[in-house]
Scaffold this motif. Structure first.
Motif, PDB file in Angstrom:
ATOM      1  N   UNK A 148      40.883 -79.060 -10.243  1.00 43.59           N
ATOM      2  CA  UNK A 148      40.362 -77.683 -10.292  1.00 43.59           C
ATOM      3  C   UNK A 148      39.107 -77.827  -9.365  1.00 43.59           C
ATOM      4  N   UNK A 149      38.060 -78.928  -9.567  1.00 45.40           N
ATOM      5  CA  UNK A 149      37.048 -79.177  -8.681  1.00 45.40           C
ATOM      6  C   UNK A 149      37.585 -79.365  -7.386  1.00 45.40           C
ATOM      7  N   UNK A 150      38.562 -80.187  -7.248  1.00 42.66           N
ATOM      8  CA  UNK A 150      38.775 -80.707  -5.673  1.00 42.66           C
ATOM      9  C   UNK A 150      39.526 -79.322  -5.134  1.00 42.66           C
ATOM     10  N   UNK A 151      40.173 -78.519  -5.682  1.00 43.83           N
ATOM     11  CA  UNK A 151      40.764 -77.481  -5.134  1.00 43.83           C
ATOM     12  C   UNK A 151      39.766 -76.469  -4.534  1.00 43.83           C
ATOM     13  N   UNK A 152      38.808 -76.155  -5.707  1.00 46.64           N
ATOM     14  CA  UNK A 152      37.691 -75.247  -5.167  1.00 46.64           C
ATOM     15  C   UNK A 152      36.901 -75.577  -4.157  1.00 46.64           C
ATOM     16  N   UNK A 153      36.477 -77.102  -4.375  1.00 40.96           N
ATOM     17  CA  UNK A 153      35.646 -77.590  -3.205  1.00 40.96           C
ATOM     18  C   UNK A 153      36.377 -77.348  -1.954  1.00 40.96           C
ATOM     19  N   UNK A 154      37.667 -77.703  -1.702  1.00 40.93           N
ATOM     20  CA  UNK A 154      38.313 -77.543  -0.384  1.00 40.93           C
ATOM     21  C   UNK A 154      38.519 -76.101  -0.104  1.00 40.93           C
ATOM     22  N   UNK A 155      38.626 -75.148  -1.106  1.00 42.07           N
ATOM     23  CA  UNK A 155      38.639 -73.715  -0.564  1.00 42.07           C
ATOM     24  C   UNK A 155      37.205 -73.329  -0.241  1.00 42.07           C
ATOM     25  N   UNK A 156      36.218 -73.757  -0.622  1.00 38.61           N
ATOM     26  CA  UNK A 156      34.855 -73.425  -0.237  1.00 38.61           C
ATOM     27  C   UNK A 156      34.585 -74.018   1.257  1.00 38.61           C
ATOM     28  N   UNK A 157      34.942 -75.373   1.742  1.00 44.56           N
ATOM     29  CA  UNK A 157      34.748 -76.131   2.657  1.00 44.56           C
ATOM     30  C   UNK A 157      35.478 -75.332   3.665  1.00 44.56           C
ATOM     31  N   UNK A 158      36.744 -74.628   3.512  1.00 42.08           N
ATOM     32  CA  UNK A 158      37.704 -73.925   4.554  1.00 42.08           C
ATOM     33  C   UNK A 158      37.114 -72.632   4.700  1.00 42.08           C
ATOM     34  N   UNK A 159      36.384 -71.968   3.856  1.00 43.51           N
ATOM     35  CA  UNK A 159      35.797 -70.680   3.957  1.00 43.51           C
ATOM     36  C   UNK A 159      35.539 -70.203   5.321  1.00 43.51           C
ATOM     37  N   UNK A 160      34.397 -70.626   5.599  1.00 41.22           N
ATOM     38  CA  UNK A 160      33.672 -70.224   7.063  1.00 41.22           C
ATOM     39  C   UNK A 160      34.808 -70.377   8.230  1.00 41.22           C
TER      40      UNK A 160
ATOM     41  N   UNK B 103      44.926 -62.139   3.980  1.00 45.31           N
ATOM     42  CA  UNK B 103      44.649 -61.313   4.827  1.00 45.31           C
ATOM     43  C   UNK B 103      43.348 -60.929   5.083  1.00 45.31           C
ATOM     44  N   UNK B 104      42.478 -60.824   4.067  1.00 44.86           N
ATOM     45  CA  UNK B 104      41.119 -60.490   3.968  1.00 44.86           C
ATOM     46  C   UNK B 104      40.323 -61.542   4.460  1.00 44.86           C
ATOM     47  N   UNK B 105      40.705 -62.938   4.609  1.00 45.63           N
ATOM     48  CA  UNK B 105      39.847 -63.926   4.960  1.00 45.63           C
ATOM     49  C   UNK B 105      39.444 -64.946   4.136  1.00 45.63           C
ATOM     50  N   UNK B 106      40.213 -64.789   2.972  1.00 42.04           N
ATOM     51  CA  UNK B 106      39.521 -65.498   1.547  1.00 42.04           C
ATOM     52  C   UNK B 106      40.533 -66.690   1.378  1.00 42.04           C
ATOM     53  N   UNK B 107      40.057 -67.914   1.519  1.00 38.56           N
ATOM     54  CA  UNK B 107      40.987 -68.941   0.714  1.00 38.56           C
ATOM     55  C   UNK B 107      41.498 -68.570  -0.483  1.00 38.56           C
ATOM     56  N   UNK B 108      42.508 -69.051  -1.040  1.00 42.39           N
ATOM     57  CA  UNK B 108      43.455 -68.919  -2.294  1.00 42.39           C
ATOM     58  C   UNK B 108      43.500 -70.150  -3.172  1.00 42.39           C
ATOM     59  N   UNK B 109      42.984 -70.008  -4.348  1.00 44.18           N
ATOM     60  CA  UNK B 109      43.561 -71.010  -5.173  1.00 44.18           C
ATOM     61  C   UNK B 109      44.288 -70.368  -6.214  1.00 44.18           C
ATOM     62  N   UNK B 110      45.492 -70.800  -6.444  1.00 45.18           N
ATOM     63  CA  UNK B 110      46.614 -70.151  -7.440  1.00 45.18           C
ATOM     64  C   UNK B 110      46.771 -70.901  -8.762  1.00 45.18           C
ATOM     65  N   UNK B 111      46.450 -70.426  -9.917  1.00 43.48           N
ATOM     66  CA  UNK B 111      47.020 -70.965 -11.053  1.00 43.48           C
ATOM     67  C   UNK B 111      48.375 -70.619 -11.391  1.00 43.48           C
ATOM     68  N   UNK B 112      49.488 -71.531 -11.136  1.00 47.42           N
ATOM     69  CA  UNK B 112      50.673 -71.166 -11.164  1.00 47.42           C
ATOM     70  C   UNK B 112      51.033 -70.702 -12.818  1.00 47.42           C
TER      71      UNK B 112
ATOM     72  N   UNK C 110      42.301 -76.543   2.814  1.00 53.57           N
ATOM     73  CA  UNK C 110      41.765 -75.648   1.780  1.00 53.57           C
ATOM     74  C   UNK C 110      41.951 -74.358   1.652  1.00 53.57           C
ATOM     75  N   UNK C 111      42.698 -73.724   2.582  1.00 51.72           N
ATOM     76  CA  UNK C 111      42.937 -72.256   2.476  1.00 51.72           C
ATOM     77  C   UNK C 111      43.528 -72.099   1.499  1.00 51.72           C
ATOM     78  N   UNK C 112      44.706 -72.923   0.921  1.00 49.11           N
ATOM     79  CA  UNK C 112      45.405 -72.507   0.047  1.00 49.11           C
ATOM     80  C   UNK C 112      45.522 -73.969  -1.079  1.00 49.11           C
ATOM     81  N   UNK C 113      45.313 -73.580  -2.405  1.00 47.14           N
ATOM     82  CA  UNK C 113      45.445 -74.678  -3.265  1.00 47.14           C
ATOM     83  C   UNK C 113      46.238 -74.152  -4.562  1.00 47.14           C
ATOM     84  N   UNK C 114      47.061 -75.033  -5.141  1.00 44.69           N
ATOM     85  CA  UNK C 114      47.908 -74.562  -6.197  1.00 44.69           C
ATOM     86  C   UNK C 114      47.464 -75.530  -7.362  1.00 44.69           C
ATOM     87  N   UNK C 115      47.487 -74.948  -8.562  1.00 44.12           N
ATOM     88  CA  UNK C 115      47.083 -75.405  -9.823  1.00 44.12           C
ATOM     89  C   UNK C 115      48.294 -75.404 -10.743  1.00 44.12           C
TER      90      UNK C 115
END
Length: 509
Positions: A27-39, A159-168, A195-200
């Motif tokens: 979870x930590x890794x996926x959220x960190x990657x999403x945050x790093x990819x956001x801008x 579409x909005x420009x938000x990276x996504x982390x999915x809890x399958x 990091x635009x997309x993560x899957x847990x």
């Protein structure tokens, strides 16, 4: 638990590949990657983001039959239904690609400076919508494709420009893994940060809780039970920085059978209702779980036809053993409730399947027992027989918020319908006439939402192009030098067709 397998919905036996269970570190890794990819991701050109969504759709199709086979096994849903759902999933992605290219989602508003205005000058004011940040999405049990890994929440957030982390969803992990791999391939092919997309993956509730608590997550999309949605909303509200949870939860979707319509075609309506009720074992969020009608001969014809059709309905495989058990408990509770009569029961199910059920009660008994208005997720419905219009309106006013309400009416029912509609508008997100609520069109005008407990936010929808607005927020720029403005807000932004509201007049750039 460090690994797990999915369950074959039809047999109840473990099936599919052994999958590693993600934990707090993942979870930590996926959220960190999403945050790093956001801008970097939010700065992408809208046309490039549109191409990315279309690439995801292409990659999902390229999985081929393996995806359908896995989804059939894990959900118990028939092949034709899942092939249609795959098409809907790709259609949603392509719809949002179109939305991105049209540009209206940017919400551009410009009020140019008025330095000579008296008594005070007006500053230069420009506004646009920007993405909120990384979004957590929870897969749904009843739609392993269209409301899960690459479903509507994921499509609208990307579409909005938000990276996504999915809890399958743990009920269909192999299906989710196949789709997640397809999205990852599209991310790489389009040259976007990983990091635009993560899957847990994992069956524990702690995994989802850790995701919602992560300070880098800015919003949550959820489809599921009321208990699950409220638990996530409580977690999100308790964070040091609270975030919105867009949860679609509980709905019994009242169907109003108007007197003239019943008199003209009561039997035909009864048969058609049973078809809607039993579709997909009733495991739709828009399943017609409540019928409302005024006493009369037409109602008797409806009841006879509906009861006959329900009694002939075969038992169907339920999505999971837990959903099947909850359905049986709900049906048993209705059967035992005071003032409730069971009109029909479908073929009895076995360990992994359940039969349909139809009950009836009076308006007085329904109003006296709030539990009768609780959702029973599956092919169960309750008919409330009202003595007159006043009783019908009293029942309607006492209902909780719903996703849908349906009117079956003829021309002679127009005056009654006109009195009912204002009540329904306060209660639901979508009002249908002479149809059935099962089946949600993916388009611009669709609203798949409603007042609590249908959702946690009645201003939103999880289906249709308006869903993108959940993951955007407005920013105003006052007296900012043109060189520092975002390109789409500059006076020289020309030629890309994006609509701009300038001093109250809608214009194309």
């Amino acid at each position: 638990m460090t690994e797990f397998r999915s369950i074959d919905a039809a047999t109840g036996a473990p099936s599919g590949p052994v999958l590693a269970v993600d934990g707090v570190a993942q979870v930590e890794a996926a959220c960190a990657a999403a945050d790093a990819a956001f801008d970097a991701y939010r700065a992408t050109d809208r046309h490039a983001r549109a191409a990315f969504l279309e690439a995801i759709a292409d990659e999902i199709l390229a999985i081929g039959d393996d995806l359908i086979v896995a989804a059939c096994r894990e959900s118990g849903l028939p092949r034709a239904r899942l092939e249609g759902e795959r098409g809907r999933t790709m259609g949603q992605l392509r719809l949002f690609a179109q939305v991105l290219r049209d540009g209206a989602w940017q919400g551009i508003r410009i009020d140019p400076a008025m330095p000579d205005r008296a008594p005070l000058p007006r500053p230069d004011l420009r506004m646009r919508m920007i993405p909120v940040g990384p979004v957590a999405v929870f897969g749904a049990s009843n739609f392993p494709l269209a409301f899960s890994t690459a479903g509507g929440d994921t499509a609208s957030a990307l579409a909005a420009g938000c990276p996504v982390v999915v809890k399958g969803h743990p009920a269909h992990p192999e299906t989710g893994a196949l789709v997640a791999a397809a999205i990852a391939r599209a991310v790489a092919a389009c040259g976007l940060p990983a990091g635009v997309f993560g899957h847990l993956v994992g069956p524990s509730q702690e995994l989802g809780a850790a995701l919602v608590r992560d300070p880098r997550i800015a919003a949550v999309g959820f489809t599921g039970s009321r208990a699950g949605g409220l638990a996530l909303a409580a977690l999100a509200a308790s964070r040091p920085v609270p975030i919105p949870v867009y949860a679609e939860m509980s709905s019994i979707n009242p169907v109003l059978l108007m007197p003239a319509a019943l008199q003209a075609r009561g039997a035909a309506l009864g048969t058609a209702f049973a078809g809607s009720l039993t579709m997909g074992a009733g495991q739709f969020c828009t399943n017609p779980g409540l019928l409302l009608a005024i006493e009369g001969e037409g109602l008797d014809a409806f009841v006879a036809a509906a009861a006959e059709a329900v009694a002939q309905a075969p038992a169907q495989v339920m999505l999971t053993a837990g959903i099947g058990a909850a359905y049986r408990d709900g049906v048993a509770d209705l059967a035992a409730a005071s003032g409730v009569t069971q009109l029909a029961a479908g073929a009895p199910g076995e360990a992994t399947s359940c039969g349909a059920a139809l009950f009836q009660t009076t308006a007085a008994a329904f109003l006296a027992n709030p539990a009768l208005a609780h959702e029973v997720f599956g092919a169960s419905s309750l008919l409330v027989r009202c003595a007159d219009e006043a009783e019908l309106l009293t029942v309607l006013r006492g209902l909780e918020g719903q996703l849908t309400a349906t009117l079956h009416l003829d021309e002679a029912d127009g005056d009654l319908a006109a009195r009912v509609l204002p009540v329904l508008e306060r209660k639901v997100g979508r009002i249908l006439a002479n149809g059935w609520p099962t089946g949600v069109e993916v388009c611009h005008a669709m609203v798949h939402g409603g007042p609590y407990p249908a959702t946690t936010d009645p201003r939103s929808t999880s289906v249709g192009s308006l869903a993108i607005e959940r993951f955007l927020r407005p920013v105003c720029y006052q007296n900012i030098a043109p060189a520092l403005l975002p390109p789409e807000l500059r006076d020289d932004a020309r030629g890309d067709g994006a609509p701009r509201l300038i001093d109250g007049v809608l214009r194309l750039a």
